[in-house]
Design a protein around this motif. Structure first.
Motif, PDB file in Angstrom:
ATOM      1  N   ASP A 277      -7.939 -29.266   4.884  1.00 59.97           N
ATOM      2  CA  ASP A 277      -6.996 -29.162   3.774  1.00 59.97           C
ATOM      3  C   ASP A 277      -7.270 -30.336   2.837  1.00 59.97           C
ATOM      4  OD1 ASP A 277      -5.846 -27.046   5.071  1.00 59.97           O
ATOM      5  OD2 ASP A 277      -4.198 -28.221   5.912  1.00 59.97           O
TER       6      ASP A 277
ATOM      7  N   GLU B 185      -1.586 -26.255   3.225  1.00 55.81           N
ATOM      8  CA  GLU B 185      -1.499 -26.130   4.683  1.00 55.81           C
ATOM      9  C   GLU B 185      -1.489 -24.692   5.191  1.00 55.81           C
ATOM     10  OE1 GLU B 185       0.252 -30.288   4.275  1.00 55.81           O
ATOM     11  OE2 GLU B 185       0.075 -28.496   3.066  1.00 55.81           O
TER      12      GLU B 185
ATOM     13  N   ASN C 120      -6.821 -30.693  10.590  1.00 52.96           N
ATOM     14  CA  ASN C 120      -5.727 -30.259   9.711  1.00 52.96           C
ATOM     15  C   ASN C 120      -4.359 -30.537  10.324  1.00 52.96           C
ATOM     16  OD1 ASN C 120      -7.166 -29.438   7.481  1.00 52.96           O
ATOM     17  ND2 ASN C 120      -7.414 -27.335   8.224  1.00 52.96           N
ATOM     18  N   LYS C 121      -4.262 -30.340  11.622  1.00 50.32           N
ATOM     19  CA  LYS C 121      -2.993 -30.568  12.300  1.00 50.32           C
ATOM     20  C   LYS C 121      -2.640 -32.057  12.243  1.00 50.32           C
ATOM     21  CE  LYS C 121      -0.638 -29.309  16.572  1.00 50.32           C
ATOM     22  NZ  LYS C 121      -0.654 -30.573  17.347  1.00 50.32           N
TER      23      LYS C 121
ATOM     24  N   GLU D   5      -1.581 -33.003   8.772  1.00 47.41           N
ATOM     25  CA  GLU D   5      -0.224 -32.515   8.514  1.00 47.41           C
ATOM     26  C   GLU D   5       0.814 -33.469   9.129  1.00 47.41           C
ATOM     27  OE1 GLU D   5      -0.233 -28.248   9.310  1.00 47.41           O
ATOM     28  OE2 GLU D   5       1.908 -28.424   9.782  1.00 47.41           O
TER      29      GLU D   5
ATOM     30  N   ASP E 159      -4.477 -23.071   7.309  1.00 48.75           N
ATOM     31  CA  ASP E 159      -4.194 -22.803   8.719  1.00 48.75           C
ATOM     32  C   ASP E 159      -4.532 -21.365   9.060  1.00 48.75           C
ATOM     33  OD1 ASP E 159      -3.466 -25.270   9.337  1.00 48.75           O
ATOM     34  OD2 ASP E 159      -1.333 -24.887   9.628  1.00 48.75           O
TER      35      ASP E 159
END
Ligand code: GLN
Length: 308
Positions: free
Chosen positions: A167, A64, A286-287, A290, A68
């Motif tokens: 990711d 992550e 990605n967010k 996560e 990021d």
């Protein structure tokens, strides 16, 4: 993707919807990997061994921060990808790869990846439309026919020339499926063998580039490769671990799946492929990923689809 609808719906959005979607230069990369004679130069950067060095510093749990930092460079916080302005995330997959993607009893694509991308769509507040296509065509279609691809797709340097990857969400390794009673047991045993693979996959790259004297048969559907194994047309099939285990149980008593570690195959990582340079899409995906990991949804899906 549907620009006219997008224009009507996205009045508040300031970004230009007429800007062309990402480039479509993936076709060339795909061509080279399927051409056994011409593949050698490209292959070095795309084979499992080449991917390994990337893989080591990017395990599913630990990527992550690094990713990021990378994707955050160009994406403003909260920025929405143009490709999502129509409220639809168009996703390409190849539903021939259980348990990650397969066609369910109602004829709809299902599986871990399909459920994961739907959960991501929910986090992003967009509808998810899944297009079932050939694995080989996915990379070239990203940014034109589809917005993103999720297909148990291994991150490779060669693919990274055409697309960006989210990711990593899953670690994998190639397995070798052999008929019950086969004496194939090590890397040396593969030399000169007839090997079945799914076209344009990392299994294809290994069989084509790393196995001496191999005779490679390439299939669009993994199950067709396994059927040819059972019919004696190929000596083994090289395919990712989880599908190999599914096929082993589907064809119980006829085939067995041997761990790739026994053949010195390296670790691979699955990630979602997004249009190259679409930093907003990359950071949105990605967010969402996560959040899905943090709230337990990811583990639920692993239990439901993979460990089940
Ligand atoms: N992980 C392999 C690859 O990315 C196979 C993926 C697949 O067949 N769906 O090439």
């Amino acid at each position: 993707m549907k620009k006219l609808i997008a224009l009507l719906l996205a009045g508040v959005m300031t970004m230009s919807l007429l800007t062309a979607c990402g480039g479509n230069d993936g076709a060339k990369a795909d061509e080279t990997v399927t051409d056994a004679a011409g593949a050698e130069n490209e292959a070095d950067s795309a084979d499992a061994a080449g991917a390994e060095s990337e893989a080591n510093d990017a395990d599913a749990a630990g990527t992550e921060d690094a990713a990021d930092a990378e994707s955050g460079a160009d994406a403003e916080a909260g920025e929405v990808s143009e490709a999502l302005a129509d409220g639809v995330l168009t996703v390409g997959t190849n539903a021939e790869f259980p348990p990650f993607e397969y066609v369910d009893d109602n004829g709809e694509p299902d599986g871990f990846d399909v459920a994961l991308i739907k959960a991501i769509g929910e986090k992003l507040g967009v509808e998810v439309e899944v297009e079932n296509m050939e694995f080989e065509s996915l990379v070239a279609a990203i940014g034109s026919k589809i917005d993103v691809a999720i297909a148990g797709m291994t991150v490779t340097d060669e693919r990274k020339e055409s697309v960006d990857f989210s990711d990593a969400y899953y670690d994998a390794v190639q397995y070798v499926i052999v008929p019950e009673g086969s004496d194939i047991a090590s890397a040396a045993d593969l030399a000169g063998k007839a090997i079945g693979v799914q076209l344009g996959t990392t299994g294809d790259f290994i069989a084509t580039d790393d196995v001496e004297g191999s005779e490679v048969s390439r299939y669009n559907k993994a199950v067709d490769a396994v059927n040819d194994l059972i019919n004696g047309r190929v000596d083994c099939v090289i395919i990712d671990k989880n599908p190999a285990l599914v096929f082993e149980s589907t064809f119980e008593g006829q085939v067995k799946a041997i761990p790739g570690e026994q053949f010195e195959f390296g670790v691979e990582e699955y990630a979602i492929a997004v249009p190259k340079g679409d930093a907003a899409m990359l950071s949105q995906v990605n967010k969402a990923l996560e959040e899905i990991k943090a709230d337990g949804t990811f583990d639920e899906l692993v239990k439901q689809y993979i460990e089940n």
